[in-house]
Every structure is written in structure tokens, then in C-alpha cells.
Design a protein around this motif. Structure first.
Motif, PDB file in Angstrom:
ATOM      1  N   GLN A   1      14.352   8.497   3.797  1.00  0.00           N
ATOM      2  CA  GLN A   1      12.957   8.078   3.933  1.00  0.00           C
ATOM      3  C   GLN A   1      12.105   8.691   2.830  1.00  0.00           C
ATOM      4  OE1 GLN A   1      11.309   8.624   7.924  1.00  0.00           O
ATOM      5  NE2 GLN A   1      13.377   8.389   8.773  1.00  0.00           N
ATOM      6  N   ASP A   2      12.361   9.968   2.522  1.00  0.00           N
ATOM      7  CA  ASP A   2      11.640  10.636   1.431  1.00  0.00           C
ATOM      8  C   ASP A   2      11.866   9.903   0.111  1.00  0.00           C
ATOM      9  OD1 ASP A   2      10.787  12.649   3.183  1.00  0.00           O
ATOM     10  OD2 ASP A   2      12.408  14.016   2.609  1.00  0.00           O
ATOM     11  N   ILE A   3      13.126   9.549  -0.150  1.00  0.00           N
ATOM     12  CA  ILE A   3      13.478   8.832  -1.377  1.00  0.00           C
ATOM     13  C   ILE A   3      12.766   7.486  -1.417  1.00  0.00           C
ATOM     14  CG2 ILE A   3      15.370   7.674  -2.585  1.00  0.00           C
ATOM     15  CD1 ILE A   3      17.186   9.981  -1.547  1.00  0.00           C
ATOM     16  N   PHE A   4      12.831   6.745  -0.323  1.00  0.00           N
ATOM     17  CA  PHE A   4      12.191   5.427  -0.255  1.00  0.00           C
ATOM     18  C   PHE A   4      10.699   5.555  -0.533  1.00  0.00           C
ATOM     19  CE2 PHE A   4      10.018   1.891   1.598  1.00  0.00           C
ATOM     20  CZ  PHE A   4      10.850   0.802   1.369  1.00  0.00           C
ATOM     21  N   ARG A   5      10.050   6.481   0.135  1.00  0.00           N
ATOM     22  CA  ARG A   5       8.592   6.639   0.008  1.00  0.00           C
ATOM     23  C   ARG A   5       8.203   7.015  -1.419  1.00  0.00           C
ATOM     24  NH1 ARG A   5       5.710  11.166   0.690  1.00  0.00           N
ATOM     25  NH2 ARG A   5       7.435  12.165   1.783  1.00  0.00           N
ATOM     26  N   ALA A   6       8.914   7.964  -2.010  1.00  0.00           N
ATOM     27  CA  ALA A   6       8.594   8.388  -3.379  1.00  0.00           C
ATOM     28  C   ALA A   6       8.802   7.246  -4.372  1.00  0.00           C
ATOM     29  CB  ALA A   6       9.445   9.595  -3.757  1.00  0.00           C
ATOM     30  N   ALA A   7       9.916   6.536  -4.242  1.00  0.00           N
ATOM     31  CA  ALA A   7      10.200   5.429  -5.164  1.00  0.00           C
ATOM     32  C   ALA A   7       9.195   4.298  -4.973  1.00  0.00           C
ATOM     33  CB  ALA A   7      11.627   4.923  -4.953  1.00  0.00           C
ATOM     34  N   PHE A   8       8.872   3.985  -3.730  1.00  0.00           N
ATOM     35  CA  PHE A   8       7.895   2.925  -3.456  1.00  0.00           C
ATOM     36  C   PHE A   8       6.541   3.273  -4.072  1.00  0.00           C
ATOM     37  CE2 PHE A   8       4.522   0.846  -1.233  1.00  0.00           C
ATOM     38  CZ  PHE A   8       4.980  -0.452  -1.045  1.00  0.00           C
TER      39      PHE A   8
ATOM     40  N   ALA B   1      12.401   0.695  -4.246  1.00  0.00           N
ATOM     41  CA  ALA B   1      12.608   1.750  -3.255  1.00  0.00           C
ATOM     42  C   ALA B   1      13.983   1.622  -2.601  1.00  0.00           C
ATOM     43  CB  ALA B   1      11.501   1.712  -2.209  1.00  0.00           C
ATOM     44  N   TRP B   2      14.380   0.396  -2.246  1.00  0.00           N
ATOM     45  CA  TRP B   2      15.701   0.200  -1.647  1.00  0.00           C
ATOM     46  C   TRP B   2      16.807   0.547  -2.647  1.00  0.00           C
ATOM     47  CZ3 TRP B   2      17.232   0.623   2.932  1.00  0.00           C
ATOM     48  CH2 TRP B   2      16.441   0.234   3.997  1.00  0.00           C
ATOM     49  N   ALA B   3      16.618   0.207  -3.902  1.00  0.00           N
ATOM     50  CA  ALA B   3      17.617   0.538  -4.924  1.00  0.00           C
ATOM     51  C   ALA B   3      17.771   2.052  -5.032  1.00  0.00           C
ATOM     52  CB  ALA B   3      17.223  -0.058  -6.263  1.00  0.00           C
ATOM     53  N   ALA B   4      16.665   2.781  -4.941  1.00  0.00           N
ATOM     54  CA  ALA B   4      16.718   4.242  -5.004  1.00  0.00           C
ATOM     55  C   ALA B   4      17.476   4.806  -3.804  1.00  0.00           C
ATOM     56  CB  ALA B   4      15.305   4.817  -5.059  1.00  0.00           C
ATOM     57  N   VAL B   5      17.223   4.257  -2.627  1.00  0.00           N
ATOM     58  CA  VAL B   5      17.943   4.714  -1.429  1.00  0.00           C
ATOM     59  C   VAL B   5      19.432   4.425  -1.579  1.00  0.00           C
ATOM     60  CG1 VAL B   5      18.303   4.277   1.048  1.00  0.00           C
ATOM     61  CG2 VAL B   5      15.988   4.539   0.142  1.00  0.00           C
ATOM     62  N   LYS B   6      19.764   3.226  -2.028  1.00  0.00           N
ATOM     63  CA  LYS B   6      21.174   2.830  -2.136  1.00  0.00           C
ATOM     64  C   LYS B   6      21.916   3.598  -3.225  1.00  0.00           C
ATOM     65  CE  LYS B   6      20.430  -1.735  -0.200  1.00  0.00           C
ATOM     66  NZ  LYS B   6      20.395  -3.171  -0.474  1.00  0.00           N
TER      67      LYS B   6
ATOM     68  N   MET C   1       0.844  -1.169   0.000  1.00  0.00           N
ATOM     69  CA  MET C   1       0.000   0.000   0.000  1.00  0.00           C
ATOM     70  C   MET C   1       0.897   1.242   0.000  1.00  0.00           C
ATOM     71  SD  MET C   1      -2.689   1.215   2.908  1.00  0.00           S
ATOM     72  CE  MET C   1      -3.901   0.019   2.444  1.00  0.00           C
ATOM     73  N   PRO C   2       0.573   2.264  -0.760  1.00  0.00           N
ATOM     74  CA  PRO C   2       1.399   3.476  -0.810  1.00  0.00           C
ATOM     75  C   PRO C   2       1.460   4.165   0.563  1.00  0.00           C
ATOM     76  CG  PRO C   2      -0.242   3.472  -2.567  1.00  0.00           C
ATOM     77  CD  PRO C   2      -0.544   2.308  -1.688  1.00  0.00           C
ATOM     78  N   TYR C   3       2.521   4.922   0.736  1.00  0.00           N
ATOM     79  CA  TYR C   3       2.740   5.640   1.995  1.00  0.00           C
ATOM     80  C   TYR C   3       2.442   7.119   1.791  1.00  0.00           C
ATOM     81  CZ  TYR C   3       5.266   1.373   3.146  1.00  0.00           C
ATOM     82  OH  TYR C   3       5.615   0.057   3.372  1.00  0.00           O
TER      83      TYR C   3
END
Length: 69
Positions: A22-29, A50-55, A1-3
Motif C-alpha cells: 500500500q505504501d508503494i502504491f500510494r507513493a507511486a500514485f 502505481a500498480w506497476a510499482a507494486v508488481k 486525487m493524491p492519497y
């Protein structure tokens, strides 16, 4: 479910990731969630993206996530 906000992220993410990560993770997810709406593995795919975007912007040094230089 989206955040809707970072407060909606799982506790382990809020505790470990800096706010910007967290912002990056949420947007990518959320983006991946929309893009993979027809996929049975939607949530798992969105988490991987999302994890790939954070990394891409952060790296883990010991127990801390820090922005890449």
C-alpha cells in the motif's frame, strides 16, 4: 486525487494489499499524479504506474499478494 495516507486508498486496495505494498502504491500514485498534471488521463495513468510499482516488488499468489523473492 493524491492519497495522504493508506487509509485514504480505496477499500479494495487496503483489503488486498499488504501495508508495505500500500505504501508503494500510494507513493507511486502520488508521484505520477504530480508528473502528469497536464494529461487528461492523469488518474488512469497514475493508477497504471502505481500498480506497476507494486508488481515490481509483489506478486499475486492465489488471492494473496506476497513479496517477490
Amino acid at each position: 486525487m493524491p492519497y495522504a495516507s493508506n487509509a485514504d486508498l480505496p477499500a479494495n486496495l487496503r483489503e488486498k494489499l499488504p501495508v508495505h505494498a500500500q505504501d508503494i502504491f500510494r507513493a507511486a500514485f502520488n508521484h505520477a499524479w504530480r508528473d502528469h498534471s497536464d494529461d487528461a488521463e492523469r488518474e488512469a495513468i497514475a493508477h497504471r504506474i502505481a500498480w506497476a510499482a507494486v508488481k515490481h516488488r509483489y506478486e499475486k499468489l492465489g488471492e494473496r499478494w506476497v513479496e517477490r523473492r
